[in-house]
Each structure stands twice: as C-alpha cells, then as structure tokens.
Write a protein that holds these residues in place. Sequence first.
Motif, short mmCIF file in Angstrom:
data_model
loop_
_atom_site.label_atom_id
_atom_site.label_comp_id
_atom_site.label_asym_id
_atom_site.label_seq_id
_atom_site.Cartn_x
_atom_site.Cartn_y
_atom_site.Cartn_z
N THR A 160 -4.05 -9.58 11.61
CA THR A 160 -3.01 -9.34 10.81
C THR A 160 -2.19 -8.32 11.54
O THR A 160 -2.83 -7.31 11.76
CB THR A 160 -3.71 -9.05 9.20
N LYS A 161 -0.89 -8.26 11.59
CA LYS A 161 0.01 -7.47 12.01
C LYS A 161 0.67 -6.82 10.82
O LYS A 161 1.17 -7.17 9.96
CB LYS A 161 0.99 -7.87 12.89
N THR A 162 0.21 -5.57 10.40
CA THR A 162 0.99 -4.89 9.42
C THR A 162 1.24 -3.41 10.05
O THR A 162 0.43 -2.37 10.18
CB THR A 162 -0.15 -4.61 8.23
N LYS B 121 6.87 7.66 4.45
CA LYS B 121 8.11 8.02 3.53
C LYS B 121 8.23 9.61 3.77
O LYS B 121 9.29 10.15 3.65
CB LYS B 121 7.65 7.89 2.11
N ASP B 122 7.09 10.29 4.26
CA ASP B 122 7.25 11.53 4.68
C ASP B 122 5.98 11.65 5.39
O ASP B 122 5.38 10.66 5.47
CB ASP B 122 7.30 12.54 3.40
N LYS B 123 5.50 12.62 5.91
CA LYS B 123 4.58 12.82 6.80
C LYS B 123 3.27 12.64 6.34
O LYS B 123 2.32 12.68 7.00
CB LYS B 123 4.46 14.25 7.70
N ARG B 124 3.01 12.80 5.25
CA ARG B 124 1.79 12.79 4.24
C ARG B 124 1.94 11.63 3.37
O ARG B 124 0.79 11.29 2.47
CB ARG B 124 1.46 13.88 3.73
N THR B 125 2.87 10.59 3.20
CA THR B 125 3.06 9.44 2.53
C THR B 125 3.24 8.35 3.45
O THR B 125 4.50 8.29 4.01
CB THR B 125 4.13 9.62 1.23
N TRP B 126 2.41 7.24 3.44
CA TRP B 126 2.69 6.28 4.43
C TRP B 126 2.65 4.82 3.35
O TRP B 126 1.73 4.70 2.54
CB TRP B 126 1.66 6.26 5.44
N VAL B 127 3.62 3.93 3.79
CA VAL B 127 3.35 2.72 2.98
C VAL B 127 3.46 1.29 3.99
O VAL B 127 4.06 1.68 5.28
CB VAL B 127 4.64 2.71 2.43
N GLY B 128 2.89 0.14 3.74
CA GLY B 128 2.85 -0.81 4.16
C GLY B 128 2.63 -2.12 3.57
O GLY B 128 2.26 -1.84 2.42
N SER B 129 2.76 -3.21 4.00
CA SER B 129 2.69 -4.44 3.17
C SER B 129 1.83 -5.58 3.87
O SER B 129 2.22 -5.64 5.25
CB SER B 129 4.02 -4.86 2.66
N LEU B 130 1.24 -6.23 3.33
CA LEU B 130 0.64 -7.62 4.12
C LEU B 130 0.60 -8.83 3.04
O LEU B 130 0.26 -8.38 1.72
CB LEU B 130 -0.70 -7.35 4.57
N LYS B 131 0.68 -9.98 3.37
CA LYS B 131 0.37 -11.16 2.63
C LYS B 131 -0.99 -11.86 3.09
O LYS B 131 -1.04 -11.96 4.32
CB LYS B 131 1.60 -12.04 3.03
N LEU B 132 -1.83 -12.14 1.90
CA LEU B 132 -3.00 -12.49 2.23
C LEU B 132 -3.22 -14.25 2.06
O LEU B 132 -2.71 -14.88 1.17
CB LEU B 132 -4.03 -11.89 1.36
N TYR C 76 0.89 -1.27 0.00
CA TYR C 76 0.09 -0.12 0.31
C TYR C 76 0.84 1.39 0.04
O TYR C 76 1.73 1.45 0.75
CB TYR C 76 -0.84 -0.01 1.28
N THR C 77 0.40 2.26 -0.80
CA THR C 77 1.07 3.64 -0.65
C THR C 77 -0.20 4.54 -0.40
O THR C 77 -1.36 4.58 -1.37
CB THR C 77 1.58 3.98 -2.02
N ILE C 78 -0.33 5.25 0.81
CA ILE C 78 -1.36 6.01 1.15
C ILE C 78 -1.03 7.34 1.33
O ILE C 78 0.03 7.78 2.09
CB ILE C 78 -2.01 5.48 2.57
N LYS C 79 -1.55 8.08 0.63
CA LYS C 79 -1.40 9.61 0.87
C LYS C 79 -2.38 10.57 1.82
O LYS C 79 -3.74 10.15 1.36
CB LYS C 79 -1.17 10.39 -0.45
N THR C 80 -1.93 11.45 2.55
CA THR C 80 -3.14 11.83 3.27
C THR C 80 -3.27 13.48 3.16
O THR C 80 -1.94 14.11 2.64
CB THR C 80 -2.82 11.69 4.86
#
Length: 277
Positions: free
Chosen positions: A68-70, A75-86, A47-51
Amino acid sequence: PKTITVIPRPKIVSLLATITPPKYTGLEAIKEQAGNLQVFEGSTIDYTIKTDKDLTKLDFIDYSKQETKTAFTSKDKRTWVGSLKLIANTKYTFQLVDSEGLDSRGVPIYTISVLADKAPVIKILKPMLIMQGAPITTIPMKVQITDDFLVVGIRIMAQIMERNAQGEEIAKGAPKKIYEDVKINRKLADIKGNWDLASIGNVKVVPGNIVKVWIEAWDNHEPTSLIMKSQEVSISIISVEEYNSILMSRLDSFSKEVDGVIKEMKESERDIIDINK
C-alpha cells in the motif's frame, strides 16, 4: 561535572481515523480514535495524526504484502494527514522522523480487518430440483433471494437439453431468459409465480427433452455487481399420457392416506366414548 541531555524520540499523541464506507453499503462515515479497525471492502480511511515533536517525515509502513502506497503530508509540523482505500486485510505501523533526525520506536503494529461484500444468496423453495413434467405442465415457482446490502436484480434462465445416442445431454439452442426484474433494490426478494412449460423462447418442449432452469441474482457492489447463480432445476419432459398416469397414481396414494386418517379418527372417537361411559 558534564551534563548529558537525553533527547526523546518522537511519539504519536493522538490518532484519529475517519472511515468512509463505500457507497454500496449505504452507511455514513464514522470516526475512530484507534489504529485497529474493521471496515467494509472498498472503504476509505482518512488519518489525522498528532505528534509530541516537530516532524520532517511520517511514513506509513505496510506489513501485509499489499504494498500500500500512502503518502502523509503535514498540516503543520505536529499534525499529519493521509488516506488509504482498503480492499484486503492490512497490518501496518507508522515511522516518525523528527527535526533532529531521530526516528520513532515502539509504535504499535495495527491491524485493519476488511469485511468482504458477499454475493446474493438464492433459495429455490419451489419446484423440486429434480422433477418430471409434460409440455402442458405449469410449474409453480417460489424463490427467495437475500443480500447483505441490496439485491438489485434477478433473472430466470432456461436451457432445453436432449440426449444423443450415447445418452449424453446436449444443449438444444442457447439458454433463454424467461423472467427478469432489474429494479428490486431490497435486501430480501420473494419471487412467486407460475411458468408455462410449453415453450422456452420460440422453441417448443417435447417429450424426451430435459429442461434446466436456474436463477441469477446480482447486488449493488461497486465497481461491478457480485453475481450468484443458483442450483439448476432439472425437469424431464414426458408425454401427457405418462404425466396423467403419474398424477392419478399420486391421487390414489393420497386418497388411501386420507382414508387411513379418517379411520384413525373414528377409532379415536369410539375410544373417547368408551372412556366417558
């Protein structure tokens, strides 16, 4: 007059999900600008989430009891990244906390539907599932095996059985492998051939035995293959004399059927001649 300033809560401006299917699918990664997704079992989602505001924290909240622990990192204060396996269907949302301590409200609850890999499907086209044969019989075999991705290998197994005094089937020795191919690597495999019933491994077949035959097939699922076992073909072993008698009876029945067809053809031919007179 006093001025009251309303501080808005943080919101998601954009959500990008990069879906990487597992290797066994042979599929390439795709990008979706959505939270509701459909993926193959074992896929990884990045995921790449911008706020719209600076955040101090972004949490993944799992509602599906998968626990699920993710962890999401910035990356900066308004861009967040995370990953999960399903590996199972998942319902989830995101909780945002901004630099002023306000949390988000109204972030949708998303659903990820996981498509499970299926074990191969085995169809025994020949022989019949219940039949008789003599020790000299050659059994024609025709098997079709399909998989949603790849059939890796198959084996044909056989087990000699005999009956005890109570009429119960008792195994005579261990099952024997009579055929194996571990390099199929196709979605569809057609297996054809003839099998000599005289012996299984080094054990001779004699009248009174029952031979059980089945097929095992496995696919390319990871980390371990999915294995399917077919229905059993049950072959009752009779003497050569009994088997010849059955064959002669079938031949006689077939001859009578052919005679009947020939008779009907001749009658039809006479009818056509009469019509054309």
